[in-house]
Design a protein around this motif. Structure first.
Motif, PDB file in Angstrom:
ATOM      1  N   GLU A 119      -2.362  -6.599  20.383  1.00  0.00           N
ATOM      2  CA  GLU A 119      -3.707  -6.423  19.812  1.00  0.00           C
ATOM      3  C   GLU A 119      -4.563  -5.528  20.698  1.00  0.00           C
ATOM      4  N   SER A 120      -4.449  -5.722  22.003  1.00  0.00           N
ATOM      5  CA  SER A 120      -5.210  -4.898  22.944  1.00  0.00           C
ATOM      6  C   SER A 120      -4.774  -3.440  22.867  1.00  0.00           C
ATOM      7  N   ASP A 121      -3.455  -3.208  22.785  1.00  0.00           N
ATOM      8  CA  ASP A 121      -2.948  -1.837  22.672  1.00  0.00           C
ATOM      9  C   ASP A 121      -3.393  -1.188  21.365  1.00  0.00           C
ATOM     10  N   ALA A 122      -3.360  -1.951  20.294  1.00  0.00           N
ATOM     11  CA  ALA A 122      -3.779  -1.416  18.998  1.00  0.00           C
ATOM     12  C   ALA A 122      -5.264  -1.058  19.020  1.00  0.00           C
ATOM     13  N   MET A 123      -6.055  -1.903  19.657  1.00  0.00           N
ATOM     14  CA  MET A 123      -7.487  -1.643  19.746  1.00  0.00           C
ATOM     15  C   MET A 123      -7.751  -0.396  20.593  1.00  0.00           C
ATOM     16  N   ALA A 124      -7.003  -0.248  21.682  1.00  0.00           N
ATOM     17  CA  ALA A 124      -7.160   0.927  22.539  1.00  0.00           C
ATOM     18  C   ALA A 124      -6.772   2.194  21.779  1.00  0.00           C
ATOM     19  N   ALA A 125      -5.702   2.122  20.999  1.00  0.00           N
ATOM     20  CA  ALA A 125      -5.276   3.277  20.206  1.00  0.00           C
ATOM     21  C   ALA A 125      -6.323   3.625  19.156  1.00  0.00           C
ATOM     22  N   ASP A 126      -6.894   2.607  18.527  1.00  0.00           N
ATOM     23  CA  ASP A 126      -7.941   2.827  17.530  1.00  0.00           C
ATOM     24  C   ASP A 126      -9.153   3.497  18.170  1.00  0.00           C
ATOM     25  N   ASN A 127      -9.533   3.033  19.345  1.00  0.00           N
ATOM     26  CA  ASN A 127     -10.663   3.643  20.053  1.00  0.00           C
ATOM     27  C   ASN A 127     -10.364   5.084  20.434  1.00  0.00           C
ATOM     28  N   ALA A 128      -9.134   5.346  20.848  1.00  0.00           N
ATOM     29  CA  ALA A 128      -8.755   6.712  21.218  1.00  0.00           C
ATOM     30  C   ALA A 128      -8.833   7.637  20.011  1.00  0.00           C
ATOM     31  N   VAL A 129      -8.382   7.148  18.866  1.00  0.00           N
ATOM     32  CA  VAL A 129      -8.453   7.958  17.643  1.00  0.00           C
ATOM     33  C   VAL A 129      -9.906   8.213  17.270  1.00  0.00           C
ATOM     34  N   ASP A 130     -10.731   7.182  17.328  1.00  0.00           N
ATOM     35  CA  ASP A 130     -12.158   7.354  17.019  1.00  0.00           C
ATOM     36  C   ASP A 130     -12.805   8.384  17.956  1.00  0.00           C
ATOM     37  N   ASN A 131     -12.485   8.290  19.240  1.00  0.00           N
ATOM     38  CA  ASN A 131     -13.059   9.229  20.207  1.00  0.00           C
ATOM     39  C   ASN A 131     -12.584  10.652  19.937  1.00  0.00           C
ATOM     40  N   ALA A 132     -11.313  10.794  19.590  1.00  0.00           N
ATOM     41  CA  ALA A 132     -10.785  12.130  19.291  1.00  0.00           C
ATOM     42  C   ALA A 132     -11.452  12.717  18.049  1.00  0.00           C
ATOM     43  N   LEU A 133     -11.640  11.884  17.029  1.00  0.00           N
ATOM     44  CA  LEU A 133     -12.309  12.359  15.813  1.00  0.00           C
ATOM     45  C   LEU A 133     -13.755  12.742  16.093  1.00  0.00           C
ATOM     46  N   ASP A 134     -14.426  11.947  16.898  1.00  0.00           N
ATOM     47  CA  ASP A 134     -15.810  12.285  17.270  1.00  0.00           C
ATOM     48  C   ASP A 134     -15.856  13.605  18.025  1.00  0.00           C
ATOM     49  N   ALA A 135     -14.943  13.777  18.962  1.00  0.00           N
ATOM     50  CA  ALA A 135     -14.915  15.015  19.744  1.00  0.00           C
ATOM     51  C   ALA A 135     -14.616  16.215  18.842  1.00  0.00           C
ATOM     52  N   ALA A 136     -13.699  16.052  17.913  1.00  0.00           N
ATOM     53  CA  ALA A 136     -13.376  17.148  16.992  1.00  0.00           C
ATOM     54  C   ALA A 136     -14.578  17.473  16.114  1.00  0.00           C
ATOM     55  N   GLY A 137     -15.261  16.449  15.636  1.00  0.00           N
ATOM     56  CA  GLY A 137     -16.463  16.668  14.823  1.00  0.00           C
ATOM     57  C   GLY A 137     -17.539  17.385  15.606  1.00  0.00           C
ATOM     58  N   ASN A 138     -17.710  16.986  16.862  1.00  0.00           N
ATOM     59  CA  ASN A 138     -18.702  17.658  17.710  1.00  0.00           C
ATOM     60  C   ASN A 138     -18.324  19.112  17.950  1.00  0.00           C
TER      61      ASN A 138
END
Length: 79
Positions: free
Chosen positions: A36-55
């Motif tokens: 669960e912790s790994d999945a949450m970390a992966a989800d956060n990484a994807v969110d951060n990457a999408l935010d960075a791409a949007g920026n």
């Protein structure tokens, strides 16, 4: 006396079986928590990457707008 010894043996085996199941449950819980912790970390990484791409897209758009404005200003100044 044999009945007592047999009862004690059965109880000891039952207790040993319960202990093993408890250990397995603890190990399974630890594995589930890690997953669960790994999945949450992966989800956060994807969110951060999408935010960075949007920026980056927004910044590129603003850079294009600024270049267009600068070109228009340069054309006006050339007249």
């Amino acid at each position: 006396m044999k009945k007592v010894a047999l009862t004690v043996a059965v109880l000891a085996l039952g207790l040993a079986a319960c202990e093993t199941k408890t250990e397995n449950a603890v190990e399974n819980t630890a594995v589930e928590n890690a997953v669960e912790s790994d999945a949450m970390a992966a989800d956060n990484a994807v969110d951060n990457a999408l935010d960075a791409a949007g920026n980056a897209v927004e910044n590129a758009g603003e850079a294009v707008d600024n270049a267009a404005d600068a070109t228009a200003d340069a054309a006006d100044n050339a007249m």
